[in-house]
Design an enzyme around this catalytic site. Structure first.
Site, PDB file in Angstrom:
ATOM      1  N   HIS A   1      60.399  12.902 -45.790  1.00  0.00           N
ATOM      2  CA  HIS A   1      59.166  12.137 -45.617  1.00  0.00           C
ATOM      3  C   HIS A   1      58.470  12.501 -44.303  1.00  0.00           C
ATOM      4  CE1 HIS A   1      57.175   7.958 -44.852  1.00  0.00           C
ATOM      5  NE2 HIS A   1      56.357   8.711 -45.558  1.00  0.00           N
ATOM      6  N   SER A   2      57.185  12.854 -44.382  1.00  0.00           N
ATOM      7  CA  SER A   2      56.339  13.043 -43.210  1.00  0.00           C
ATOM      8  C   SER A   2      56.915  14.104 -42.254  1.00  0.00           C
ATOM      9  CB  SER A   2      56.135  11.688 -42.516  1.00  0.00           C
ATOM     10  OG  SER A   2      55.081  11.728 -41.604  1.00  0.00           O
ATOM     11  N   TYR A   3      57.150  13.748 -40.981  1.00  0.00           N
ATOM     12  CA  TYR A   3      57.819  14.661 -40.045  1.00  0.00           C
ATOM     13  C   TYR A   3      59.117  15.195 -40.635  1.00  0.00           C
ATOM     14  CZ  TYR A   3      61.311  15.550 -36.362  1.00  0.00           C
ATOM     15  OH  TYR A   3      62.340  16.069 -35.610  1.00  0.00           O
TER      16      TYR A   3
ATOM     17  N   HIS B   1      50.702   5.661 -46.290  1.00  0.00           N
ATOM     18  CA  HIS B   1      51.659   6.721 -45.949  1.00  0.00           C
ATOM     19  C   HIS B   1      53.118   6.305 -46.109  1.00  0.00           C
ATOM     20  CE1 HIS B   1      53.295  10.207 -43.954  1.00  0.00           C
ATOM     21  NE2 HIS B   1      53.763   9.492 -42.945  1.00  0.00           N
TER      22      HIS B   1
ATOM     23  N   GLY C   1      59.672  16.368 -43.345  1.00  0.00           N
ATOM     24  CA  GLY C   1      59.474  17.601 -44.103  1.00  0.00           C
ATOM     25  C   GLY C   1      59.813  18.836 -43.289  1.00  0.00           C
TER      26      GLY C   1
END
Length: 223
Positions: A76-78, A205, A80
């Site tokens: 998720h998010s960072y 998000h 990734g």
């Protein structure tokens, strides 16, 4: 039943995935959500020299020391960026990858390359402030604000060596939230690629907090 390893985003911890983890485990799946060094319940470590490589080590070691294989890696998010580095190291143990509202770095990229204009200085970066409307429920926004912890700066400035191991995985999924446009451009890259499945969820998000039921179903599909 599937084995999931979840990589949470910046400034959070395993706590942010609590709702999805409970649902997956109730369905009989094995779920590991290591809190990355210096964050969440490991925030007491944030004065140590922690960088992106440390976070990749956190997840790789979770997989190796628990003898996990055929893993559905969810990032998720960072996360990734972390997850991409994990696949470079233990691709043989990963069956499927799910990038959830996540950065997917090319060789030589890190978080700093995706957030133009941010000043990433000092040892720690405070969590960005939330705003009304960021979450479907205001009580969740208050919950997140109370749990968020500073992020070790070196995790955001270190750049990753990427050979592209994730591209070799047979199952690749990208999930994008439609409640804002932060990751729509990345999702669009894969919409017409037959090697990828792209799904949308109608929230902001923090999908694991806003829509745990819908996300659980999508993760099962990706497995």
């Amino acid at each position: 039943m599937a084995t999931f390893v979840i990589v949470h985003g910046a400034w959070t911890g395993a706590w942010s995935w609590k709702r999805v983890v409970e649902r997956l485990r109730a369905k009989g799946h094995v779920v590991h959500v290591p809190t990355l060094s210096g964050l969440g319940e490991r925030t007491h470590l944030n004065t140590l020299p922690i960088n992106l490589t440390t976070h990749i080590d956190d997840v790789v070691n979770e997989i190796l020391f628990h003898d996990l294989g055929n893993v559905v890696l969810v990032a998720h998010s960072y996360g990734g960026i972390v997850g991409t580095g994990v696949i470079e190291r233990v691709k043989d143990r990963i069956a499927s990858v799910v990038y959830l509202e996540a950065f997917i770095p090319e060789d030589g990229q890190g978080f700093i390359d995706f957030v133009g204009g941010w000043e990433l200085k000092g040892e720690l970066i405070e969590a960005p402030p939330t705003s009304p409307g960021d979450y479907l429920r205001e009580e969740d926004r208050a919950w997140v604000d109370g749990k968020a912890t500073p992020q070790p700066t070196a995790t955001l400035t270190e750049r990753l060596k990427v050979a592209g191991a994730y591209k070799d995985l047979a199952k690749k999924t990208y999930i994008v939230a439609t409640g804002w446009d932060g990751f729509s451009t990345i999702a669009d890259t894969y919409r017409n690629d037959p090697a990828w499945q792209v799904h949308e969820v109608a929230c902001g998000h923090d999908v694991p907090i806003d829509m745990p039921d819908e996300l659980t179903a999508l993760l099962e599909k990706a497995a």
